[in-house]
Design a protein around this motif. Structure first.
Motif, PDB file in Angstrom:
ATOM      1  N   ALA A   1       0.883  -1.175   0.000  1.00 40.30           N
ATOM      2  CA  ALA A   1       0.000   0.000   0.000  1.00 40.30           C
ATOM      3  C   ALA A   1       0.915   1.216   0.000  1.00 40.30           C
ATOM      4  O   ALA A   1       1.994   1.191   0.606  1.00 40.30           O
ATOM      5  CB  ALA A   1      -0.906   0.007   1.232  1.00 40.30           C
TER       6      ALA A   1
ATOM      7  N   THR B   1      -8.763  -6.162   7.929  1.00 41.26           N
ATOM      8  CA  THR B   1      -8.859  -5.679   6.556  1.00 41.26           C
ATOM      9  C   THR B   1     -10.321  -5.467   6.171  1.00 41.26           C
ATOM     10  O   THR B   1     -11.117  -6.397   6.181  1.00 41.26           O
ATOM     11  CB  THR B   1      -8.207  -6.681   5.584  1.00 41.26           C
ATOM     12  OG1 THR B   1      -6.844  -6.880   5.959  1.00 41.26           O
ATOM     13  CG2 THR B   1      -8.263  -6.162   4.151  1.00 41.26           C
TER      14      THR B   1
ATOM     15  N   ARG C   1     -11.334  -3.314   3.106  1.00 40.27           N
ATOM     16  CA  ARG C   1     -10.921  -2.409   2.036  1.00 40.27           C
ATOM     17  C   ARG C   1     -12.123  -1.697   1.441  1.00 40.27           C
ATOM     18  O   ARG C   1     -13.195  -2.299   1.257  1.00 40.27           O
ATOM     19  CB  ARG C   1     -10.179  -3.182   0.934  1.00 40.27           C
ATOM     20  CG  ARG C   1      -8.870  -3.774   1.431  1.00 40.27           C
ATOM     21  CD  ARG C   1      -7.834  -2.711   1.674  1.00 40.27           C
ATOM     22  NE  ARG C   1      -7.356  -2.134   0.440  1.00 40.27           N
ATOM     23  CZ  ARG C   1      -6.848  -0.904   0.332  1.00 40.27           C
ATOM     24  NH1 ARG C   1      -6.787  -0.107   1.381  1.00 40.27           N
ATOM     25  NH2 ARG C   1      -6.417  -0.469  -0.828  1.00 40.27           N
ATOM     26  N   SER C   2     -11.933  -0.427   1.117  1.00 40.50           N
ATOM     27  CA  SER C   2     -13.024   0.345   0.530  1.00 40.50           C
ATOM     28  C   SER C   2     -13.523  -0.329  -0.742  1.00 40.50           C
ATOM     29  O   SER C   2     -12.751  -0.965  -1.456  1.00 40.50           O
ATOM     30  CB  SER C   2     -12.544   1.767   0.213  1.00 40.50           C
ATOM     31  OG  SER C   2     -11.384   1.746  -0.592  1.00 40.50           O
TER      32      SER C   2
ATOM     33  N   THR D   1     -15.269  -2.917  -1.142  1.00 38.18           N
ATOM     34  CA  THR D   1     -15.481  -4.368  -1.113  1.00 38.18           C
ATOM     35  C   THR D   1     -16.812  -4.697  -0.438  1.00 38.18           C
ATOM     36  O   THR D   1     -17.450  -3.845   0.189  1.00 38.18           O
ATOM     37  CB  THR D   1     -14.371  -5.072  -0.321  1.00 38.18           C
ATOM     38  OG1 THR D   1     -14.426  -4.610   1.044  1.00 38.18           O
ATOM     39  CG2 THR D   1     -13.000  -4.759  -0.895  1.00 38.18           C
TER      40      THR D   1
ATOM     41  N   ASP E   1     -12.946   2.514   6.380  1.00 41.46           N
ATOM     42  CA  ASP E   1     -12.136   1.594   5.572  1.00 41.46           C
ATOM     43  C   ASP E   1     -10.753   1.436   6.208  1.00 41.46           C
ATOM     44  O   ASP E   1     -10.351   2.249   7.041  1.00 41.46           O
ATOM     45  CB  ASP E   1     -12.012   2.089   4.123  1.00 41.46           C
ATOM     46  CG  ASP E   1     -11.212   3.375   4.020  1.00 41.46           C
ATOM     47  OD1 ASP E   1     -11.487   4.307   4.818  1.00 41.46           O
ATOM     48  OD2 ASP E   1     -10.316   3.462   3.181  1.00 41.46           O
TER      49      ASP E   1
ATOM     50  N   VAL F   1      -6.428  -0.057   5.571  1.00 41.86           N
ATOM     51  CA  VAL F   1      -5.403  -0.552   4.642  1.00 41.86           C
ATOM     52  C   VAL F   1      -5.446  -2.084   4.680  1.00 41.86           C
ATOM     53  O   VAL F   1      -6.086  -2.659   5.572  1.00 41.86           O
ATOM     54  CB  VAL F   1      -3.999  -0.043   5.038  1.00 41.86           C
ATOM     55  CG1 VAL F   1      -3.931   1.469   4.932  1.00 41.86           C
ATOM     56  CG2 VAL F   1      -3.600  -0.523   6.417  1.00 41.86           C
ATOM     57  N   PRO F   2      -4.770  -2.771   3.754  1.00 41.78           N
ATOM     58  CA  PRO F   2      -4.668  -4.238   3.879  1.00 41.78           C
ATOM     59  C   PRO F   2      -3.886  -4.589   5.162  1.00 41.78           C
ATOM     60  O   PRO F   2      -2.869  -3.955   5.449  1.00 41.78           O
ATOM     61  CB  PRO F   2      -3.866  -4.649   2.627  1.00 41.78           C
ATOM     62  CG  PRO F   2      -3.985  -3.499   1.676  1.00 41.78           C
ATOM     63  CD  PRO F   2      -4.116  -2.280   2.526  1.00 41.78           C
TER      64      PRO F   2
ATOM     65  N   ALA G   1     -13.328   5.735   1.510  1.00 39.42           N
ATOM     66  CA  ALA G   1     -11.970   5.438   1.002  1.00 39.42           C
ATOM     67  C   ALA G   1     -10.930   6.484   1.397  1.00 39.42           C
ATOM     68  O   ALA G   1     -10.289   7.087   0.552  1.00 39.42           O
ATOM     69  CB  ALA G   1     -12.000   5.262  -0.511  1.00 39.42           C
TER      70      ALA G   1
ATOM     71  N   GLU H   1      -8.236   5.689   3.079  1.00 39.51           N
ATOM     72  CA  GLU H   1      -6.966   5.008   2.791  1.00 39.51           C
ATOM     73  C   GLU H   1      -6.790   4.896   1.276  1.00 39.51           C
ATOM     74  O   GLU H   1      -7.772   4.859   0.532  1.00 39.51           O
ATOM     75  CB  GLU H   1      -6.975   3.607   3.424  1.00 39.51           C
ATOM     76  CG  GLU H   1      -7.227   3.579   4.924  1.00 39.51           C
ATOM     77  CD  GLU H   1      -6.069   4.149   5.750  1.00 39.51           C
ATOM     78  OE1 GLU H   1      -5.046   4.554   5.157  1.00 39.51           O
ATOM     79  OE2 GLU H   1      -6.204   4.200   6.984  1.00 39.51           O
TER      80      GLU H   1
ATOM     81  N   SER I   1      -6.972   3.668  -2.111  1.00 41.31           N
ATOM     82  CA  SER I   1      -7.825   2.600  -2.615  1.00 41.31           C
ATOM     83  C   SER I   1      -7.120   1.857  -3.741  1.00 41.31           C
ATOM     84  O   SER I   1      -6.022   2.228  -4.156  1.00 41.31           O
ATOM     85  CB  SER I   1      -9.130   3.196  -3.121  1.00 41.31           C
ATOM     86  OG  SER I   1      -8.854   4.030  -4.237  1.00 41.31           O
ATOM     87  N   GLU I   2      -7.761   0.814  -4.219  1.00 39.13           N
ATOM     88  CA  GLU I   2      -7.199   0.037  -5.339  1.00 39.13           C
ATOM     89  C   GLU I   2      -7.149   0.883  -6.614  1.00 39.13           C
ATOM     90  O   GLU I   2      -6.540   0.494  -7.602  1.00 39.13           O
ATOM     91  CB  GLU I   2      -8.032  -1.224  -5.600  1.00 39.13           C
ATOM     92  CG  GLU I   2      -8.373  -2.064  -4.372  1.00 39.13           C
ATOM     93  CD  GLU I   2      -7.159  -2.511  -3.590  1.00 39.13           C
ATOM     94  OE1 GLU I   2      -6.061  -2.552  -4.171  1.00 39.13           O
ATOM     95  OE2 GLU I   2      -7.294  -2.786  -2.388  1.00 39.13           O
TER      96      GLU I   2
END
Lengths: 426, 426
Positions: A278, B30, B32-33, B35, B85, B87-88, B127, B129, B131-132
């Protein structure tokens, strides 16, 4: 190049193209071992085997084997094969050209009314390419008694053990000894060269003299996954710093060893993973897989000693620990069988094809097979030496010429192979 | 520390722990935004909001907002919030402690029979953090008119656009202007410090003076994915060589800028991906994301100039191309509102809590909110400064103390905020 070959170039080509169509559509040409697509490809192959009059089945090591009995089965087996799995985003020829060659040879023998004394087997070896379990040549290791319990315990990222994956594709990890063979008298493999020598010399085939040894080493650096905003530079334990230093080291050491000559040496960091990955977290853990190849094992030993020392130093420099430094696999270089090489050269000569001797910079199932039987390989030219990439390409006529050389050699070896020998070793 | 706080520490703690349980079980903590787990967490939050008497809904920017009308709605809104949200492999407190604080303050006001003049909103920003999609603070950008079309067109690795993901979580990318607010009179955010200052001084709360600016830069090196066995060292175009050199550069430059003082500077390569990522393929493509943070924008400018120059040189040295060098996001440093900071300091004093002023090395939604309204933050101590990791920890009493400071400030600001002002800016 002679165009009047003793087999059907179009039929051989059609098989290669048809299997290429069984790919992850988003990422051609991808048919990774152990996946549903891989099994779909094998089901397609098994049907072609049956149509060609071959009985077929999967052995305990997960190899798909097609078989046609010889007139004198006690003489044992002449085997022809390669693999149907690919690397991610690979090509259409690496592996599949060799399996299709075996299939076309059986059909050509039938078409010409040629019955052989020896039994013929076509082998699609399991997982020749590095699998998600960190191991390559799974099937040929299994067939040669080289797949041990430690390897079976390897896991892929989601946690499945190789042992369980092998069972899933029809193998039997608890009875691997059943896959080990002592009845194969010769193994022949056709493969694209994956280099530029044949193309640059405008030759039809290469007769492989030896196959490089391959050592794979895993290094894991363990640091601390701290906040990238609140952790000052001088308080970090950043695993990626050690990993990046290691990539630089591998490159430098490999260039030095390659420059020494005359032996071949290359080394690659092809896998580097960052965890947790990340942008706002200092990397806590990095894993590298190093692939080193040479025709001289002494170079590998020097390489490993140096990266062992330097990786420890890089860990200390980055204030992280070197959580793992281990050999994932170690396949020594092997020489191909001189008797088989002579038969291949003679086959090329009989067909009027241009040939040369050359070493293989890539590993192949034939390297494992040489542990249990005389083994040899034919290389065919491929465009610009590209492989393991979608643009990988070999011409229809080039594959057919290489297959015809093996066809000639099989017919000759059927008569000339020693008949009172229980098992040969390369 | 005073233990007789004007709110229920256990009830607040129970909310934080309950949301922590909504995690990927294989990788706590975890959520994650974007998901399914994230949406499950929000459904849980929406139910808590409803139980506390708040109406709630998702705005066009994907923020979950709970709302309770004031006695004089024309005065506008006092907002309290943070994000749910993670982080991993993150922690239980980063973000969620601030959302739960807002919820507990509303319940405590109700329990004490306190009706406010201003409307209160609790905001769970989307989100925060990274995001992907390569972007952080998606929701607070949207609420402050800082989420543009280029950002909405960012894609995650599987190809989904942020625009479509936003729609998927209840937002409306075509009507983002509806999310932009001009009726918020004050924004207050509680967050764990993510540093060691409060813990080392045994203080209860930190009143944040300013929030670092964050620049994120993506670099992509494009080489050629050649065979690792057959491609000699001197003919390679290895993208990982350039990427590794870049990691080393970022570290060296960041250490130099940090050492200059007195301003804060850190830079991190937290993401480095290798494609195709197989041990027997020379890396064809590498992507790095660099995160640089400082309280002085001039340092960022010097940093970017240097990595621009050095990345071009590293590409040339490795015989690869620099396919991308782009700013993914650029958030300037911001000062917190002095009026709100005074209210927070007074709140801590009234409660007998130890407090200090301190800067934030991490980015927060409050930095965006300061663009549309007076904003301020309270930090609470966390164990060893650890965050973005499963071992992240803040004591029950520490969170309750920070929440109580905001409770006091909200009651005071409800009376003292300027009443004839249409919109404040920090």
């Amino acid at each position: 190049m002679r165009t009047n070959l003793p087999l059907d170039a179009d039929r051989l080509w059609a098989d290669v193209m048809a299997l290429a169509d069984i790919t992850d559509p988003a990422r051609p040409y991808t048919r990774r071992s152990f996946t549903a697509l891989f099994l779909e490809g094998r089901a397609w192959l098994a049907q072609r085997f049956a149509e060609a009059g071959l009985t077929n089945g999967v052995d305990a090591a997960g190899n798909l084997i097609g078989r046609i009995e010889g007139n004198n089965p006690a003489l044992g087996v002449i085997a022809i094969g390669s693999h149907s799995d690919t690397v991610p985003s690979g090509g259409r020829f690496d592996g599949m050209a060799g399996v299709a060659t075996g299939l076309e040879i059986v059909r050509a023998l039938h078409d010409s009314g040629t019955g052989l004394e020896h039994t013929i087997e076509i082998i699609d070896f399991l997982a020749e390419e590095p699998s998600e379990y960190g191991l390559s040549c799974v099937g040929s290791r299994g067939m040669t008694g080289s797949l041990d319990e430690k390897m079976l315990a390897l896991t892929e990222p989601a946690g499945e053990m190789l042992r369980d994956a092998l069972r899933r594709v029809g193998g039997d990890p608890d009875r691997l000894n059943r896959a080990k063979r002592d009845d194969i008298r010769a193994f022949l493999e056709l493969h694209i060269e994956q280099g530029i020598v044949l193309e640059s010399r405008a030759l039809d085939v290469g007769v492989v003299t030896s196959i490089v040894g391959i050592r794979r080493i895993e290094i894991v650096f363990q640091g601390e996954a701290d906040h990238a905003g609140t952790t000052p530079m001088n308080l970090r334990h950043d695993a990626l710093i050690a990993a990046a230093d290691m990539v630089v080291s591998v490159r430098r050491i490999a260039e030095e060893l390659a420059a020494e000559g005359p032996d071949y040496f290359v080394a690659t960091v092809g896998i580097l993973t960052v965890d947790p990955s990340a942008s706002n977290i200092v990397p806590g853990r990095c894993r590298l897989v190093i692939d080193a190849r040479t025709t001289d094992p002494a170079l590998t030993a020097r390489f490993v000693d140096t990266i062992d020392r330097e990786s420890a130093a890089h860990a200390a420099g980055a204030r992280v620990t070197r959580a793992s430094f281990q050999t994932l696999s170690d396949v020594p270089p092997v020489a191909c069988d001189s008797n088989l090489r002579a038969a291949l050269r003679q086959g090329a000569h009989d067909l009027g094809l241009g040939e040369m001797d050359l070493p293989s910079g890539a590993g192949h199932d034939a390297a494992f097979m040489s542990r249990i039987c005389p083994s040899a390989m034919v290389f065919v030219p491929c465009r610009k030496g590209k492989s393991h990439a979608p643009e990988e390409w070999a011409d229809r006529e080039a594959i057919a010429a290489g297959a015809a050389v093996i066809y000639q050699a099989v017919k000759a070896l059927d008569q000339s192979l020693p008949r009172n020998q229980t098992q040969g070793a390369a």
